[in-house]
Design a protein around this motif. Structure first.
Motif, short mmCIF file in Angstrom:
data_model
loop_
_atom_site.label_atom_id
_atom_site.label_comp_id
_atom_site.label_asym_id
_atom_site.label_seq_id
_atom_site.Cartn_x
_atom_site.Cartn_y
_atom_site.Cartn_z
N ASN A 30 0.75 -1.20 -0.07
CA ASN A 30 -0.03 0.06 -0.08
C ASN A 30 0.71 1.25 -0.05
N ARG A 31 2.13 1.06 0.15
CA ARG A 31 3.17 2.21 -0.26
C ARG A 31 3.25 2.98 -1.46
N HIS A 32 2.35 2.36 -2.41
CA HIS A 32 2.29 2.70 -3.88
C HIS A 32 3.68 2.17 -4.62
N GLY A 33 3.52 2.46 -5.97
CA GLY A 33 4.86 2.00 -6.69
C GLY A 33 4.79 2.57 -8.40
N LEU A 34 5.64 2.10 -9.11
CA LEU A 34 5.76 2.50 -10.41
C LEU A 34 6.32 1.74 -11.38
N ILE A 35 5.63 1.52 -12.36
CA ILE A 35 6.12 0.70 -13.53
C ILE A 35 6.34 1.36 -14.66
N ALA A 36 7.81 1.58 -15.02
CA ALA A 36 7.90 2.37 -16.15
C ALA A 36 8.97 1.82 -17.45
N GLY A 37 8.93 2.11 -18.33
CA GLY A 37 9.88 1.62 -19.43
C GLY A 37 9.32 2.17 -20.86
N ALA A 38 10.09 2.18 -21.65
CA ALA A 38 9.78 2.43 -22.95
C ALA A 38 8.82 1.48 -23.64
N THR A 39 8.11 2.05 -24.68
CA THR A 39 7.17 0.82 -25.50
C THR A 39 7.91 -0.35 -26.02
N GLY A 40 7.16 -1.40 -25.64
CA GLY A 40 7.81 -2.81 -25.93
C GLY A 40 8.79 -3.46 -25.24
N THR A 41 8.88 -2.80 -24.01
CA THR A 41 9.87 -3.55 -22.98
C THR A 41 9.57 -4.46 -22.17
N GLY A 42 8.02 -4.51 -21.93
CA GLY A 42 7.44 -5.40 -21.14
C GLY A 42 6.46 -4.99 -19.86
N LYS A 43 6.18 -3.66 -20.07
CA LYS A 43 5.41 -3.24 -18.74
C LYS A 43 4.04 -3.76 -18.77
N THR A 44 3.54 -4.14 -19.83
CA THR A 44 2.15 -4.64 -19.80
C THR A 44 1.90 -6.18 -19.09
N VAL A 306 -5.24 1.35 0.58
CA VAL A 306 -5.18 1.40 -0.93
C VAL A 306 -3.95 1.48 -1.43
N GLY A 307 -3.43 0.79 -2.55
CA GLY A 307 -2.42 0.99 -3.05
C GLY A 307 -2.25 1.63 -4.44
N VAL A 308 -1.57 2.45 -4.96
CA VAL A 308 -1.58 3.20 -6.23
C VAL A 308 -0.32 2.94 -7.01
N TYR A 309 -0.52 2.43 -8.19
CA TYR A 309 0.62 2.22 -8.94
C TYR A 309 0.47 2.72 -10.33
N PHE A 310 1.68 3.80 -10.53
CA PHE A 310 1.41 4.19 -11.82
C PHE A 310 2.38 3.72 -12.75
N ILE A 311 1.89 3.50 -14.30
CA ILE A 311 2.46 2.86 -15.24
C ILE A 311 2.94 3.91 -16.29
N THR A 312 3.97 4.35 -16.76
CA THR A 312 4.06 5.37 -17.81
C THR A 312 5.60 4.79 -18.47
N GLN A 313 5.58 5.44 -19.70
CA GLN A 313 6.65 5.35 -20.46
C GLN A 313 8.27 5.83 -19.77
N ASN A 314 7.82 7.32 -19.31
CA ASN A 314 9.05 7.78 -18.81
C ASN A 314 8.76 8.30 -17.02
N PRO A 315 9.78 7.81 -16.27
CA PRO A 315 9.62 8.09 -14.77
C PRO A 315 9.36 9.56 -14.73
N ILE A 316 9.92 10.37 -15.54
CA ILE A 316 9.86 11.77 -15.12
C ILE A 316 8.53 12.50 -15.64
N ASP A 317 7.72 11.60 -16.16
CA ASP A 317 6.07 12.02 -16.37
C ASP A 317 5.36 12.10 -15.10
#
Length: 535
Positions: A30-44, A306-317
């Protein structure tokens, strides 16, 4: 850590001595998280594997399906799938011994009601603050919107859908002088600007989001008969064309959870986990007030479990104030093609706890598809040393569902009868329309029979009489005046004497009704409206 204490993420290679399994600590999820990476690198694939693991241990999940490829989680994977061989090979490589295909308890949702159950909220539940952000109102217009909400509350009129809000704004415009004295200036220009924004929202399909039955948060936090958490998938491919609606919906949802869930500190496992794909859409061009709201919700909602996880291509977004709250990080490959890419690589590398055996900045550019740098919070709350990790494969299908498959999943959902059919109960639009009809009917009878004759009729109660008079002071006056004008002239005439006669009669009627209910100035008001109608 073992499987009993956390969610298996993958295997970190350690040379000849084998590898170390990487886990996400459930008590820190529940301390939240980030999944980042360029398109096609396996984020999904990473996102899907984590969501499956949460569901398996009884944690409900919400995710926005931007590209349509998360819907496959409702179906078990298949040996005939195009990823079958890579996935089975990866499972063997990382020691995922009990890997097998499996489906998940999925419920589909859709703000537009096309690819899932409709998600609705009422205008009142959304509130003027978030609605003002959605409509991109300036400070003055936001003030008028607040007045409309306050007036509706004091008048006992529900604001359920956009029609209610539009009707209430018309009422505010026609009662501007009274409201301005009590609350502050209400101008037709501000009302008109709000109405134009509501029209734009309506044309984008946003009106379907407002209405009843409103979503009950408990239906997002459900467990199936096997003890698995429900995976709630929001169809967001069409929603991406309305990024303000998307971001406002997400903020509303988090705010609702924060208000409805009890404080629980750090539970043994989260109450609910949110995955926000394409997270940059939540922050692009967002006003400062909106960013502050995001930061506040993310910072405080963890105490609700509640845990919140953001998925984005670029971590600086992700804004720094929000990124600072994300304790669990999975970083897939980034490419150093532009100065911005290089900045992102450095920023990502600086967020990890140093591993003396790993050049993090260089590794980020060298990661293969399905590899990631992983650092999660340990039992004591400290981040683990970053490790280059082979991510586990998901059990369900990776890819889209066809229409028939989606229809089958929809047909067995427990929420179809509850949400699929819209309910339109009496609210502001209906009340104001009824007041208008009452006032018009009584005013027409007064024109024909006179005040005293109408008041003698049993059906014209004091309540109806007062309602008609008060309506004439507001929205219904125009309706009543129009009917009287048609009664007197048949059609609009350019002849000045006819106009004057109709206006005079209307003013007399207004004066008589006004005296009866204590509004002696009603005649001048209605006469003014009649003059405007007949120009």
């Amino acid at each position: 850590m073992d499987e009993n204490n956390g969610l298996f993420i993958g295997l970190a290679p350690l040379g000849k001595d084998g590898g170390e399994k990487q886990f996400l600590n459930l008590k820190r999820a529940n301390r939240h998280g980030l999944i980042a990476g360029a398109t096609g690198t396996g984020k999904t694939v990473t996102l899907q594997g984590l969501a499956e693991s949460f569901s398996a241990v009884g944690v409900p999940v919400f995710m926005a399906d931007v590209k349509g490829d998360l819907a496959g989680m409702a179906m078990a994977g298949s040996p005939t799938g195009k990823l079958h061989i890579p996935f089975t090979n990866r499972a063997k490589e990382i020691g995922y011994d009990d890997y097998s295909y499996a489906d998940n308890p999925v419920v589909f949702w859709d703000l537009f009601g096309e690819q899932g159950h409709p998600i609705r909220t009422t205008v009142s539940e959304m509130g003027p603050l978030l609605l003002a952000r959605l409509l991109d109102l300036n400070e003055t217009q936001e003030g008028v919107l607040n007045i409309a909400f306050r007036a509706a509350d004091e008048e006992g009129m529900l604001l359920l859908n956009l029609a209610d809000l539009q009707a209430m704004l018309v009422w505010c415009s026609e009662n501007a002088s009274t409201l301005s004295t009590k609350y502050g200036n209400v101008t037709k220009a501000s009302v008109g600007a709000i109405q134009r924004q509501l029209l734009t929202l309506d044309t984008q399909g946003g009106a379907k989001f407002f209405g009843e039955p409103a979503l009950e948060i408990d239906d997002f936090i459900s467990i199936d008969e096997k003890g698995r958490g429900t995976i709630n998938i929001l169809a967001a491919d069409k929603l991406m064309a309305s990024p303000k609606l998307y971001s406002t919906f997400l903020l509303w949802m988090l705010s609702e959870l924060f208000e409805s869930l009890p404080e629980m500190g750090d539970p043994e496992k989260p109450k609910l986990v949110f995955f926000f794909d394409e997270a940059h859409l939540l922050f692009d061009d967002a006003p400062k007030a909106l960013l502050n709201k995001v930061e506040q919700v993310v910072r405080l909602i963890r105490s609700k479990g509640v845990g919140v996880y953001f998925i984005t291509q670029n971590p600086i977004d992700i804004p720094e104030d929000v990124a600072g709250q994300l304790g669990n990080r999975i970083q897939h490959a980034l490419r150093a093609f532009t100065p911005r890419d290089q900045k992102a690589i450095k920023a990502a590398a600086d967020t990890f706890r140093i591993n003396p055996d790993l050049d993090v900045a260089q590794a980020i550019t060298e990661l293969k598809v399905g590899e990631a740098l992983v650092s999660t919070l340990m039992a004591d709350g400290a981040p683990s040393i970053v490790q280059r990790t082979l991510i586990k494969p998901p059990r369900a299908r990776v890819g889209v569902l066809d229409k028939k498959e989606r229809a089958i999943i929809q047909s067995i959902s427990p929420y179809g009868d509850k949400y699929d059919n819209e309910v339109d109960r009496e609210s502001a639009a209906e009340i104001l329309a009824q007041k208008s009809a009452d006032a018009a009917a009584v005013a027409e009878q007064v024109a024909e029979q006179g005040v005293e004759e109408v008041r003698k009729q049993p059906r014209v109660t004091q309540s109806i009489w007062e309602k008609a008079g008060k309506a004439a002071m507001g929205a219904a006056a125009a309706s009543a005046g129009t009917m009287i004008a048609r009664k007197m002239t048949g059609k609009k005439s350019s002849a000045s004497p006819t106009k004057s006669a109709a206006s005079a009669v209307a003013g007399t009627i207004g004066t008589e009704i006004g005296k009866s209910i204590g509004f002696p100035g009603l005649g001048r008001f209605v006469r003014g409206i009649m003059g405007g109608l007949m120009r």
